[in-house]
Motif scaffolding. Structure first.
Motif, short mmCIF file in Angstrom:
data_model
loop_
_atom_site.label_atom_id
_atom_site.label_comp_id
_atom_site.label_asym_id
_atom_site.label_seq_id
_atom_site.Cartn_x
_atom_site.Cartn_y
_atom_site.Cartn_z
N LYS A 192 0.72 -1.17 0.00
CA LYS A 192 0.01 -0.08 0.01
C LYS A 192 0.79 1.25 0.01
O LYS A 192 0.52 2.27 -0.41
CB LYS A 192 -1.03 0.08 0.99
CG LYS A 192 -0.24 0.40 2.49
CD LYS A 192 -1.42 0.27 3.76
CE LYS A 192 -0.68 0.87 4.70
NZ LYS A 192 -1.78 1.49 5.97
N TYR A 241 -8.90 13.46 -11.75
CA TYR A 241 -8.90 12.16 -10.71
C TYR A 241 -8.74 11.04 -11.91
O TYR A 241 -8.05 9.79 -11.66
CB TYR A 241 -10.28 12.28 -10.35
CG TYR A 241 -10.37 11.15 -9.23
CD1 TYR A 241 -10.58 11.34 -7.85
CD2 TYR A 241 -10.75 9.82 -9.59
CE1 TYR A 241 -10.85 10.43 -6.79
CE2 TYR A 241 -10.82 8.94 -8.63
CZ TYR A 241 -11.09 9.17 -7.41
OH TYR A 241 -11.30 8.11 -6.49
N ALA A 295 -5.77 8.17 -11.67
CA ALA A 295 -6.16 6.72 -11.48
C ALA A 295 -5.69 5.78 -12.53
O ALA A 295 -5.03 4.73 -12.35
CB ALA A 295 -7.53 6.69 -11.28
N ARG A 303 -2.69 2.98 -12.28
CA ARG A 303 -3.14 1.68 -12.72
C ARG A 303 -2.10 1.01 -13.63
O ARG A 303 -1.70 -0.17 -13.61
CB ARG A 303 -4.57 1.65 -13.04
CG ARG A 303 -5.08 0.24 -13.08
CD ARG A 303 -6.43 0.17 -13.39
NE ARG A 303 -7.25 1.38 -14.15
CZ ARG A 303 -7.87 2.43 -13.34
NH1 ARG A 303 -7.93 2.20 -12.23
NH2 ARG A 303 -8.22 3.19 -14.17
N MET A 338 -3.99 -3.55 -5.31
CA MET A 338 -5.54 -2.87 -5.35
C MET A 338 -5.92 -2.60 -3.97
O MET A 338 -5.71 -2.82 -2.79
CB MET A 338 -6.16 -3.92 -5.74
CG MET A 338 -5.89 -4.39 -7.36
SD MET A 338 -6.79 -5.53 -7.94
CE MET A 338 -8.55 -5.06 -8.04
N GLY A 339 -6.83 -1.30 -3.92
CA GLY A 339 -7.64 -1.28 -2.82
C GLY A 339 -6.97 0.24 -2.11
O GLY A 339 -7.90 0.54 -1.33
N THR A 340 -6.03 0.69 -2.63
CA THR A 340 -5.72 1.88 -2.11
C THR A 340 -6.22 2.95 -2.98
O THR A 340 -5.71 3.14 -4.07
CB THR A 340 -4.10 1.92 -2.12
OG1 THR A 340 -3.53 1.06 -1.17
CG2 THR A 340 -3.66 3.43 -1.61
N SER A 341 -7.41 3.52 -2.53
CA SER A 341 -8.05 4.32 -3.47
C SER A 341 -7.35 5.95 -3.24
O SER A 341 -6.79 6.22 -2.11
CB SER A 341 -9.41 4.42 -2.96
OG SER A 341 -9.85 5.16 -1.55
N LEU A 342 -7.71 6.72 -4.27
CA LEU A 342 -7.38 8.02 -4.16
C LEU A 342 -8.27 8.71 -3.10
O LEU A 342 -7.76 9.73 -2.70
CB LEU A 342 -7.68 8.79 -5.56
CG LEU A 342 -6.66 8.28 -6.78
CD1 LEU A 342 -7.13 8.93 -7.97
CD2 LEU A 342 -5.34 8.22 -6.28
N GLU A 343 -9.44 8.41 -2.85
CA GLU A 343 -10.33 8.75 -1.79
C GLU A 343 -9.66 8.71 -0.40
O GLU A 343 -9.64 9.66 0.37
CB GLU A 343 -11.79 8.30 -1.83
CG GLU A 343 -12.61 8.65 -3.09
CD GLU A 343 -12.76 10.09 -3.28
OE1 GLU A 343 -12.82 10.95 -2.20
OE2 GLU A 343 -12.48 10.57 -4.19
N MET A 344 -9.14 7.51 -0.31
CA MET A 344 -8.29 7.22 1.13
C MET A 344 -7.37 8.32 1.15
O MET A 344 -7.16 8.74 2.33
CB MET A 344 -7.88 5.94 1.09
CG MET A 344 -7.26 5.40 2.47
SD MET A 344 -8.24 5.94 3.86
CE MET A 344 -9.46 4.28 4.13
N MET A 361 -14.04 11.98 -7.34
CA MET A 361 -14.19 11.10 -8.51
C MET A 361 -15.67 11.52 -9.27
O MET A 361 -15.43 11.56 -10.51
CB MET A 361 -14.23 9.64 -7.91
CG MET A 361 -14.69 8.66 -8.98
SD MET A 361 -14.80 7.04 -8.58
CE MET A 361 -16.01 6.96 -7.11
#
Length: 181
Positions: free
Chosen positions: A10, A29, A33, A37, A51-57, A72
Motif C-alpha cells: 500500500k 482524478y 487513477a 493503474r 489494489m484497494g488503495t483508493s485516491l479517496e483514502m 471522483m
C-alpha cells in the motif's frame, strides 16, 4: 512500513500517486487513477496487494487534495498537500528489501529510480548507495549459493550464473549512476 523500514504494497501505491503528482503537477482524478493503474500493472501485473488503495483514502488522510471539484464524481483536479510531500520524502527514503518472489522489491526500486530526481542530490546519493549495497549483498548471497552447489547435475548452475551476471550488471549500472551524481 515493515519492521526493516521497507515499503509495504500500500505504501508503494502511495509513492506512485504522490510521485506522479509531484513530478507532473496536478492531474484530473481519472487521469491520475489511469496513470497509476497503468504503471503498477506493467511493473507487477495484476496484484491484489496493490489494489484497494483508493485516491479517496489518500484525500481523507490529507496526502492529496482536490484543487477544484470534490472527487471522483466530477473528475476533480488533484494535487499533493504539504503532508503528502512530506510522506513522499519519507517513502522515498525507505529501505529496499532483499529481492523476493513477489516482485514488490522490483517495484520499489523502479519507483525510487522514477522519482529519484525529485530529491536533493545528497539524498539521491544516499538512495543509490543503498541500492549499490543491496546489489553487493545479493551478489554475496548468490556467490555463496553457487559455491554450495558445485558439482551438482541439472541446469541450476547455469541459471545461477545468469542471475549473477544480471546482478553484476545492475551493480555496475548503480555505481555508474552514483559516480554521475
Amino acid at each position: 512500513m515493515y519492521r526493516d523500514n521497507s515499503l509495504m504494497p500500500k505504501e508503494a501505491v502511495r509513492l506512485v500517486v504522490l510521485g506522479t503528482l509531484i513530478q507532473g503537477g496536478p492531474l484530473r482524478y481519472a487521469d491520475l487513477a489511469g496513470s497509476v493503474r497503468h504503471f503498477l500493472d506493467r511493473m507487477m501485473g495484476p496484484s491484489l496487494d496493490l489494489m484497494g488503495t483508493s485516491l479517496e483514502m489518500l484525500r481523507y488522510e490529507g496526502l492529496i487534495e482536490a484543487l477544484d471539484g470534490s472527487g471522483m464524481e466530477d473528475n476533480a483536479l488533484l494535487g499533493p498537500t504539504e503532508t503528502g510531500r512530506a510522506e513522499f520524502d519519507t517513502l522515498m527514503r525507505a529501505n529496499v528489501r532483499a529481492p523476493s518472489a513477489d516482485g514488490l522489491n522490483k517495484l520499489v526500486i523502479a519507483l525510487k529510480l522514477r522519482f529519484l530526481h525529485l530529491l536533493d542530490v545528497e539524498s539521491q546519493r544516499d538512495q543509490i548507495d543503498n541500492l549499490v549495497a543491496l546489489s553487493e549483498t545479493e551478489l554475496a548471497r548468490l556467490g555463496d549459493l553457487k559455491r554450495a552447489d558445485v558439482g551438482s547435475d541439472g541446469h541450476f548452475a547455469s541459471w545461477l550464473d545468469r542471475d549473477i551476471a544480471q546482478t553484476e550488471e545492475r551493480l555496475a549500472w548503480f555505481q555508474t549512476l552514483l559516480a554521475r551524481l
